[in-house]
Design a protein around this motif. Structure first.
Motif, PDB file in Angstrom:
ATOM      1  N   ARG A  61       0.812  -1.218   0.000  1.00  0.00           N
ATOM      2  CA  ARG A  61       0.000   0.000   0.000  1.00  0.00           C
ATOM      3  C   ARG A  61       0.848   1.271   0.000  1.00  0.00           C
ATOM      4  O   ARG A  61       0.307   2.378   0.032  1.00  0.00           O
ATOM      5  CB  ARG A  61      -0.922   0.010   1.231  1.00  0.00           C
ATOM      6  N   ALA A  62       2.181   1.125  -0.001  1.00  0.00           N
ATOM      7  CA  ALA A  62       3.064   2.296   0.121  1.00  0.00           C
ATOM      8  C   ALA A  62       3.725   2.658  -1.207  1.00  0.00           C
ATOM      9  O   ALA A  62       4.150   1.787  -1.963  1.00  0.00           O
ATOM     10  CB  ALA A  62       4.131   2.024   1.174  1.00  0.00           C
ATOM     11  N   ASP A  63       3.806   3.958  -1.474  1.00  0.00           N
ATOM     12  CA  ASP A  63       4.581   4.465  -2.608  1.00  0.00           C
ATOM     13  C   ASP A  63       6.038   4.686  -2.197  1.00  0.00           C
ATOM     14  O   ASP A  63       6.947   4.551  -3.009  1.00  0.00           O
ATOM     15  CB  ASP A  63       4.004   5.800  -3.106  1.00  0.00           C
ATOM     16  N   CYS A  64       6.235   5.055  -0.924  1.00  0.00           N
ATOM     17  CA  CYS A  64       7.566   5.352  -0.400  1.00  0.00           C
ATOM     18  C   CYS A  64       7.740   4.646   0.941  1.00  0.00           C
ATOM     19  O   CYS A  64       6.788   4.549   1.721  1.00  0.00           O
ATOM     20  CB  CYS A  64       7.745   6.854  -0.178  1.00  0.00           C
ATOM     21  N   LEU A  65       8.944   4.183   1.200  1.00  0.00           N
ATOM     22  CA  LEU A  65       9.219   3.431   2.426  1.00  0.00           C
ATOM     23  C   LEU A  65      10.486   3.945   3.097  1.00  0.00           C
ATOM     24  O   LEU A  65      11.520   4.099   2.441  1.00  0.00           O
ATOM     25  CB  LEU A  65       9.390   1.943   2.097  1.00  0.00           C
ATOM     26  N   ILE A  66      10.380   4.215   4.395  1.00  0.00           N
ATOM     27  CA  ILE A  66      11.551   4.512   5.232  1.00  0.00           C
ATOM     28  C   ILE A  66      11.663   3.380   6.239  1.00  0.00           C
ATOM     29  O   ILE A  66      10.683   3.062   6.923  1.00  0.00           O
ATOM     30  CB  ILE A  66      11.392   5.846   5.982  1.00  0.00           C
ATOM     31  N   VAL A  67      12.835   2.765   6.327  1.00  0.00           N
ATOM     32  CA  VAL A  67      13.067   1.678   7.286  1.00  0.00           C
ATOM     33  C   VAL A  67      14.191   2.067   8.237  1.00  0.00           C
ATOM     34  O   VAL A  67      15.277   2.461   7.801  1.00  0.00           O
ATOM     35  CB  VAL A  67      13.464   0.361   6.570  1.00  0.00           C
ATOM     36  N   PHE A  68      13.927   1.954   9.540  1.00  0.00           N
ATOM     37  CA  PHE A  68      14.977   2.060  10.556  1.00  0.00           C
ATOM     38  C   PHE A  68      15.402   0.637  10.908  1.00  0.00           C
ATOM     39  O   PHE A  68      14.550  -0.221  11.160  1.00  0.00           O
ATOM     40  CB  PHE A  68      14.446   2.702  11.848  1.00  0.00           C
ATOM     41  N   ASP A  69      16.728   0.377  10.970  1.00  0.00           N
ATOM     42  CA  ASP A  69      17.180  -0.979  11.284  1.00  0.00           C
ATOM     43  C   ASP A  69      18.630  -0.963  11.760  1.00  0.00           C
ATOM     44  O   ASP A  69      19.388  -0.035  11.477  1.00  0.00           O
ATOM     45  CB  ASP A  69      17.067  -1.856  10.028  1.00  0.00           C
ATOM     46  N   ALA A  70      19.005  -2.010  12.481  1.00  0.00           N
ATOM     47  CA  ALA A  70      20.410  -2.248  12.830  1.00  0.00           C
ATOM     48  C   ALA A  70      21.021  -3.040  11.675  1.00  0.00           C
ATOM     49  O   ALA A  70      20.509  -4.099  11.321  1.00  0.00           O
ATOM     50  CB  ALA A  70      20.507  -3.043  14.124  1.00  0.00           C
ATOM     51  N   ILE A  71      22.077  -2.508  11.087  1.00  0.00           N
ATOM     52  CA  ILE A  71      22.699  -3.129   9.913  1.00  0.00           C
ATOM     53  C   ILE A  71      24.201  -3.259  10.138  1.00  0.00           C
ATOM     54  O   ILE A  71      24.856  -2.281  10.525  1.00  0.00           O
ATOM     55  CB  ILE A  71      22.464  -2.278   8.632  1.00  0.00           C
ATOM     56  N   ASP A  72      24.739  -4.420   9.885  1.00  0.00           N
ATOM     57  CA  ASP A  72      26.182  -4.608   9.987  1.00  0.00           C
ATOM     58  C   ASP A  72      26.835  -4.175   8.683  1.00  0.00           C
ATOM     59  O   ASP A  72      26.962  -4.944   7.741  1.00  0.00           O
ATOM     60  CB  ASP A  72      26.511  -6.071  10.295  1.00  0.00           C
ATOM     61  N   TYR A  73      27.245  -2.907   8.642  1.00  0.00           N
ATOM     62  CA  TYR A  73      27.934  -2.353   7.472  1.00  0.00           C
ATOM     63  C   TYR A  73      29.441  -2.605   7.552  1.00  0.00           C
ATOM     64  O   TYR A  73      30.172  -2.263   6.635  1.00  0.00           O
ATOM     65  CB  TYR A  73      27.736  -0.833   7.402  1.00  0.00           C
ATOM     66  N   GLY A  74      29.911  -3.123   8.708  1.00  0.00           N
ATOM     67  CA  GLY A  74      31.348  -3.260   8.915  1.00  0.00           C
ATOM     68  C   GLY A  74      32.001  -1.947   9.299  1.00  0.00           C
ATOM     69  O   GLY A  74      33.190  -1.740   9.065  1.00  0.00           O
ATOM     70  N   LEU A  75      31.221  -1.041   9.914  1.00  0.00           N
ATOM     71  CA  LEU A  75      31.711   0.278  10.308  1.00  0.00           C
ATOM     72  C   LEU A  75      31.932   0.323  11.818  1.00  0.00           C
ATOM     73  O   LEU A  75      31.738  -0.669  12.518  1.00  0.00           O
ATOM     74  CB  LEU A  75      30.692   1.347   9.894  1.00  0.00           C
ATOM     75  N   LEU A  76      32.303   1.482  12.309  1.00  0.00           N
ATOM     76  CA  LEU A  76      32.441   1.663  13.751  1.00  0.00           C
ATOM     77  C   LEU A  76      31.065   1.625  14.403  1.00  0.00           C
ATOM     78  O   LEU A  76      30.074   2.092  13.816  1.00  0.00           O
ATOM     79  CB  LEU A  76      33.114   3.008  14.053  1.00  0.00           C
ATOM     80  N   ALA A 122      14.126   3.915   1.374  1.00  0.00           N
ATOM     81  CA  ALA A 122      15.218   4.529   2.140  1.00  0.00           C
ATOM     82  C   ALA A 122      15.450   3.699   3.391  1.00  0.00           C
ATOM     83  O   ALA A 122      14.532   3.488   4.186  1.00  0.00           O
ATOM     84  CB  ALA A 122      14.871   5.961   2.517  1.00  0.00           C
ATOM     85  N   LEU A 123      16.670   3.210   3.552  1.00  0.00           N
ATOM     86  CA  LEU A 123      17.064   2.432   4.723  1.00  0.00           C
ATOM     87  C   LEU A 123      17.986   3.287   5.585  1.00  0.00           C
ATOM     88  O   LEU A 123      19.055   3.705   5.136  1.00  0.00           O
ATOM     89  CB  LEU A 123      17.786   1.160   4.285  1.00  0.00           C
ATOM     90  N   ILE A 124      17.543   3.577   6.805  1.00  0.00           N
ATOM     91  CA  ILE A 124      18.377   4.306   7.763  1.00  0.00           C
ATOM     92  C   ILE A 124      18.926   3.265   8.727  1.00  0.00           C
ATOM     93  O   ILE A 124      18.222   2.774   9.611  1.00  0.00           O
ATOM     94  CB  ILE A 124      17.570   5.387   8.505  1.00  0.00           C
ATOM     95  N   GLY A 125      20.164   2.867   8.497  1.00  0.00           N
ATOM     96  CA  GLY A 125      20.763   1.781   9.256  1.00  0.00           C
ATOM     97  C   GLY A 125      21.813   2.267  10.233  1.00  0.00           C
ATOM     98  O   GLY A 125      22.547   3.220   9.936  1.00  0.00           O
ATOM     99  N   CYS A 126      21.885   1.623  11.378  1.00  0.00           N
ATOM    100  CA  CYS A 126      22.898   1.953  12.382  1.00  0.00           C
ATOM    101  C   CYS A 126      23.759   0.724  12.649  1.00  0.00           C
ATOM    102  O   CYS A 126      23.231  -0.378  12.843  1.00  0.00           O
ATOM    103  CB  CYS A 126      22.224   2.410  13.675  1.00  0.00           C
ATOM    104  N   GLN A 127      25.066   0.919  12.636  1.00  0.00           N
ATOM    105  CA  GLN A 127      26.004  -0.163  12.915  1.00  0.00           C
ATOM    106  C   GLN A 127      25.890  -0.582  14.378  1.00  0.00           C
ATOM    107  O   GLN A 127      26.118   0.226  15.283  1.00  0.00           O
ATOM    108  CB  GLN A 127      27.432   0.286  12.621  1.00  0.00           C
ATOM    109  N   PRO A 128      25.522  -1.839  14.656  1.00  0.00           N
ATOM    110  CA  PRO A 128      25.391  -2.277  16.047  1.00  0.00           C
ATOM    111  C   PRO A 128      26.757  -2.501  16.704  1.00  0.00           C
ATOM    112  O   PRO A 128      27.755  -2.736  16.030  1.00  0.00           O
ATOM    113  CB  PRO A 128      24.619  -3.589  15.926  1.00  0.00           C
ATOM    114  N   MET A 129      26.752  -2.469  18.030  1.00  0.00           N
ATOM    115  CA  MET A 129      27.948  -2.778  18.809  1.00  0.00           C
ATOM    116  C   MET A 129      27.779  -4.116  19.518  1.00  0.00           C
ATOM    117  O   MET A 129      28.708  -4.900  19.588  1.00  0.00           O
ATOM    118  CB  MET A 129      28.177  -1.669  19.842  1.00  0.00           C
ATOM    119  N   ASP A 130      26.566  -4.380  20.025  1.00  0.00           N
ATOM    120  CA  ASP A 130      26.315  -5.584  20.814  1.00  0.00           C
ATOM    121  C   ASP A 130      25.007  -6.224  20.368  1.00  0.00           C
ATOM    122  O   ASP A 130      23.946  -5.610  20.453  1.00  0.00           O
ATOM    123  CB  ASP A 130      26.236  -5.218  22.302  1.00  0.00           C
ATOM    124  N   LEU A 131      25.102  -7.466  19.896  1.00  0.00           N
ATOM    125  CA  LEU A 131      23.914  -8.222  19.492  1.00  0.00           C
ATOM    126  C   LEU A 131      23.769  -9.493  20.317  1.00  0.00           C
ATOM    127  O   LEU A 131      22.946 -10.344  20.012  1.00  0.00           O
ATOM    128  CB  LEU A 131      23.992  -8.589  18.003  1.00  0.00           C
TER     129      LEU A 131
END
Length: 199
Positions: A61-76, A122-131
């Motif tokens: 039902r969406a034309d546009c999507l914003i997703v917040f998620d924890a993503i392992d980008y291999g960053l700090l 649009a994916l707004i991802g944050c590099q996790p520290m502890d999973l």
């Protein structure tokens, strides 16, 4: 100015599992966004948790999507990255952080096969520290990125002609996305109390 029927239908979605420390970033970000901002009728704000394929109907039902998620980008730890459109599926499937990510890649694929995937992603991802911390709170580097992640989402909503408006008063508990003491403040207070009891 577009009326509500002409505006893009937008889904603001948080995914993740609040029981695994930083894996809860997406849920906590969308929870805080909903607490602080009001949106127009064409915008849906959803805690997707770990629902996986159950989310397909919302994407359809969406034309546009914003997703917040924890993503392992291999960053700090705590680093934010904004990924757009065709790049999004690559990051929701590569370097799997948890079971829900495979599920979300399948959600996008299923919506795509049905010909009803959102046109803009649009994916707004944050590099996790502890999973690994079962029942643990977000770590400080990740928790500090909730506000910047929300600002990114607000910029996207503005670009899509549906700006979020700061709420004049805090939402009552009955209208928040999470209830039953699993909202961020109550959950972290419980975790602190549990640690104190163990000490």
């Amino acid at each position: 100015m577009l009326n509500s029927r002409e505006k893009k239908r937008i889904l603001v979605l948080g995914i993740g599992n609040i029981l695994w420390a930083d894996e809860g970033f997406g849920v906590r970000a969308v929870e805080e966004f909903h607490r602080r901002y009001a949106v127009d009728d064409n915008v849906t704000v959803l805690d997707g948790g770990t629902q996986g394929l159950y989310l397909v109907s919302f994407l359809e039902r969406a034309d546009c999507l914003i997703v917040f998620d924890a993503i392992d980008y291999g960053l700090l730890p705590g680093q934010l990255e904004l990924v757009r459109d065709d790049e999004v599926p690559k990051f929701t499937g590569a370097k799997k952080v948890s079971l829900h990510q495979t599920g979300f890649q399948e959600v996008l694929s299923a919506a795509d096969l049905l010909g009803r995937r959102p046109r803009e992603l649009a994916l707004i991802g944050c590099q996790p520290m502890d999973l690994e911390n079962w029942g643990g709170p977000l770590t400080a580097p990740v928790r500090f990125q909730i506000a910047p992640a929300i600002r990114l989402a607000c910029k996207l909503l503005e670009q899509w002609d549906s700006p979020a408006k700061p709420r004049s008063a805090p939402l009552p508990a009955s209208e928040r996305l999470l209830a039953n003491n699993i909202d961020h403040a109550n959950y972290e207070m419980k975790g602190t109390a549990d640690l104190a009891a163990c000490g």
